[in-house]
Design a protein around this motif. Sequence first.
Motif, PDB file in Angstrom:
ATOM      1  N   LYS A  53       0.827  -1.195   0.000  1.00 55.42           N
ATOM      2  CA  LYS A  53       0.000   0.000   0.000  1.00 55.42           C
ATOM      3  C   LYS A  53       0.866   1.251   0.000  1.00 55.42           C
ATOM      4  N   VAL A  54       0.438   2.246  -0.766  1.00 57.33           N
ATOM      5  CA  VAL A  54       1.189   3.494  -0.888  1.00 57.33           C
ATOM      6  C   VAL A  54       0.245   4.687  -0.817  1.00 57.33           C
ATOM      7  N   ASP A  55       0.829   5.852  -0.566  1.00 56.63           N
ATOM      8  CA  ASP A  55       0.126   7.110  -0.771  1.00 56.63           C
ATOM      9  C   ASP A  55       0.414   7.542  -2.195  1.00 56.63           C
ATOM     10  N   VAL A  56      -0.587   8.124  -2.836  1.00 60.51           N
ATOM     11  CA  VAL A  56      -0.397   8.616  -4.203  1.00 60.51           C
ATOM     12  C   VAL A  56      -0.401  10.140  -4.254  1.00 60.51           C
ATOM     13  N   ASN A  57      -0.839  10.774  -3.182  1.00 62.39           N
ATOM     14  CA  ASN A  57      -0.871  12.226  -3.064  1.00 62.39           C
ATOM     15  C   ASN A  57      -0.203  12.645  -1.765  1.00 62.39           C
ATOM     16  N   GLY A  58       0.151  13.905  -1.688  1.00 64.86           N
ATOM     17  CA  GLY A  58       0.683  14.465  -0.452  1.00 64.86           C
ATOM     18  C   GLY A  58       2.182  14.266  -0.296  1.00 64.86           C
ATOM     19  N   ALA A  59       2.659  14.684   0.866  1.00 69.15           N
ATOM     20  CA  ALA A  59       4.100  14.656   1.156  1.00 69.15           C
ATOM     21  C   ALA A  59       4.674  13.248   1.135  1.00 69.15           C
ATOM     22  N   GLU A  60       3.867  12.259   1.463  1.00 72.14           N
ATOM     23  CA  GLU A  60       4.322  10.868   1.510  1.00 72.14           C
ATOM     24  C   GLU A  60       3.999  10.082   0.233  1.00 72.14           C
ATOM     25  N   ALA A  61       3.641  10.789  -0.820  1.00 73.15           N
ATOM     26  CA  ALA A  61       3.309  10.098  -2.075  1.00 73.15           C
ATOM     27  C   ALA A  61       4.495   9.258  -2.543  1.00 73.15           C
ATOM     28  N   HIS A  62       4.191   8.077  -3.034  1.00 74.22           N
ATOM     29  CA  HIS A  62       5.217   7.173  -3.531  1.00 74.22           C
ATOM     30  C   HIS A  62       5.964   7.845  -4.691  1.00 74.22           C
ATOM     31  N   PRO A  63       7.288   7.655  -4.772  1.00 70.94           N
ATOM     32  CA  PRO A  63       8.080   8.275  -5.843  1.00 70.94           C
ATOM     33  C   PRO A  63       7.584   7.961  -7.260  1.00 70.94           C
ATOM     34  N   VAL A  64       7.044   6.769  -7.484  1.00 72.54           N
ATOM     35  CA  VAL A  64       6.518   6.451  -8.818  1.00 72.54           C
ATOM     36  C   VAL A  64       5.385   7.412  -9.164  1.00 72.54           C
ATOM     37  N   PHE A  65       4.510   7.681  -8.195  1.00 69.62           N
ATOM     38  CA  PHE A  65       3.394   8.584  -8.469  1.00 69.62           C
ATOM     39  C   PHE A  65       3.831  10.044  -8.524  1.00 69.62           C
ATOM     40  N   LYS A  66       4.803  10.423  -7.715  1.00 66.74           N
ATOM     41  CA  LYS A  66       5.343  11.783  -7.830  1.00 66.74           C
ATOM     42  C   LYS A  66       5.868  11.999  -9.248  1.00 66.74           C
ATOM     43  N   PHE A  67       6.644  11.040  -9.742  1.00 68.94           N
ATOM     44  CA  PHE A  67       7.226  11.132 -11.079  1.00 68.94           C
ATOM     45  C   PHE A  67       6.133  11.179 -12.151  1.00 68.94           C
ATOM     46  N   LEU A  68       5.198  10.240 -12.104  1.00 67.62           N
ATOM     47  CA  LEU A  68       4.168  10.167 -13.138  1.00 67.62           C
ATOM     48  C   LEU A  68       3.284  11.405 -13.138  1.00 67.62           C
ATOM     49  N   LYS A  69       2.933  11.906 -11.960  1.00 65.90           N
ATOM     50  CA  LYS A  69       2.095  13.105 -11.885  1.00 65.90           C
ATOM     51  C   LYS A  69       2.833  14.327 -12.423  1.00 65.90           C
ATOM     52  N   ASP A  70       4.132  14.402 -12.196  1.00 69.52           N
ATOM     53  CA  ASP A  70       4.913  15.518 -12.738  1.00 69.52           C
ATOM     54  C   ASP A  70       5.002  15.441 -14.259  1.00 69.52           C
ATOM     55  N   GLU A  71       5.099  14.242 -14.786  1.00 66.74           N
ATOM     56  CA  GLU A  71       5.249  14.055 -16.229  1.00 66.74           C
ATOM     57  C   GLU A  71       3.928  14.172 -16.980  1.00 66.74           C
ATOM     58  N   LEU A  72       2.850  13.715 -16.371  1.00 70.65           N
ATOM     59  CA  LEU A  72       1.534  13.704 -17.022  1.00 70.65           C
ATOM     60  C   LEU A  72       0.515  14.362 -16.094  1.00 70.65           C
ATOM     61  N   LYS A  73       0.311  15.631 -16.293  1.00 71.81           N
ATOM     62  CA  LYS A  73      -0.616  16.384 -15.451  1.00 71.81           C
ATOM     63  C   LYS A  73      -2.054  15.919 -15.689  1.00 71.81           C
ATOM     64  N   GLY A  74      -2.868  16.053 -14.667  1.00 72.16           N
ATOM     65  CA  GLY A  74      -4.293  15.754 -14.791  1.00 72.16           C
ATOM     66  C   GLY A  74      -5.042  16.959 -15.328  1.00 72.16           C
ATOM     67  N   THR A  75      -6.322  16.787 -15.558  1.00 68.29           N
ATOM     68  CA  THR A  75      -7.124  17.888 -16.098  1.00 68.29           C
ATOM     69  C   THR A  75      -7.300  19.009 -15.078  1.00 68.29           C
ATOM     70  N   LEU A  76      -7.257  18.684 -13.807  1.00 62.36           N
ATOM     71  CA  LEU A  76      -7.423  19.695 -12.758  1.00 62.36           C
ATOM     72  C   LEU A  76      -6.199  19.746 -11.861  1.00 62.36           C
ATOM     73  N   GLY A  77      -5.023  19.677 -12.455  1.00 59.54           N
ATOM     74  CA  GLY A  77      -3.793  19.721 -11.670  1.00 59.54           C
ATOM     75  C   GLY A  77      -3.142  18.361 -11.577  1.00 59.54           C
ATOM     76  N   ASN A  78      -2.123  18.296 -10.715  1.00 62.18           N
ATOM     77  CA  ASN A  78      -1.316  17.084 -10.619  1.00 62.18           C
ATOM     78  C   ASN A  78      -1.934  15.954  -9.816  1.00 62.18           C
ATOM     79  N   SER A  79      -2.705  16.259  -8.805  1.00 65.03           N
ATOM     80  CA  SER A  79      -3.088  15.223  -7.851  1.00 65.03           C
ATOM     81  C   SER A  79      -3.934  14.130  -8.487  1.00 65.03           C
ATOM     82  N   ILE A  80      -3.860  12.971  -7.864  1.00 69.71           N
ATOM     83  CA  ILE A  80      -4.708  11.847  -8.236  1.00 69.71           C
ATOM     84  C   ILE A  80      -6.072  12.144  -7.613  1.00 69.71           C
ATOM     85  N   LYS A  81      -7.115  12.089  -8.407  1.00 68.57           N
ATOM     86  CA  LYS A  81      -8.445  12.450  -7.913  1.00 68.57           C
ATOM     87  C   LYS A  81      -9.190  11.288  -7.262  1.00 68.57           C
TER      88      LYS A  81
END
Length: 161
Positions: free
Chosen positions: A94-122
Amino acid sequence: MKFYDLQATKPDGTMLPMRDLQGKVVLVVNTATRCGLAPQFDEMEALHQRFAPQGLVVLGFPSNQFMNQEPESDAKLEEVCRINHGVTFQLTRKVDVNGAEAHPVFKFLKDELKGTLGNSIKWNFTKFLVGRDGIPFKRYAPTTKPAKIAPDIQKLLEGKL
């Protein structure tokens, strides 16, 4: 930071270096067994069965960040996914996908591929498709059914994108 520099922890505690996936097309999904979208596990498994021989790797990253829809322990997660959905693709701890403790894979992917309403996973079942070269290709909404991603997977596997 590049995709192949990252790693994840499997439910049994062993490491899964992303560099071991070089040359593969990777579908990264944040999952939750008690989410209303959990039937997508079945479709993700179908993609795994159909495309793994051609080079697809499906990685499920369980997360409990959305309405506590993933309360299971890491060990129990695998069992629930296997019994309820026939999952044989790789899950992680189990991982966090948002916030300060977000897993590095999700930090990387969110930085590379922005969402429609910003970076966070909705929500649970946000999907990221990574090409054989480790470059993130596309981000898909939680409601995008995995079967709808099949044409993009096929094209990436064939080197047509």
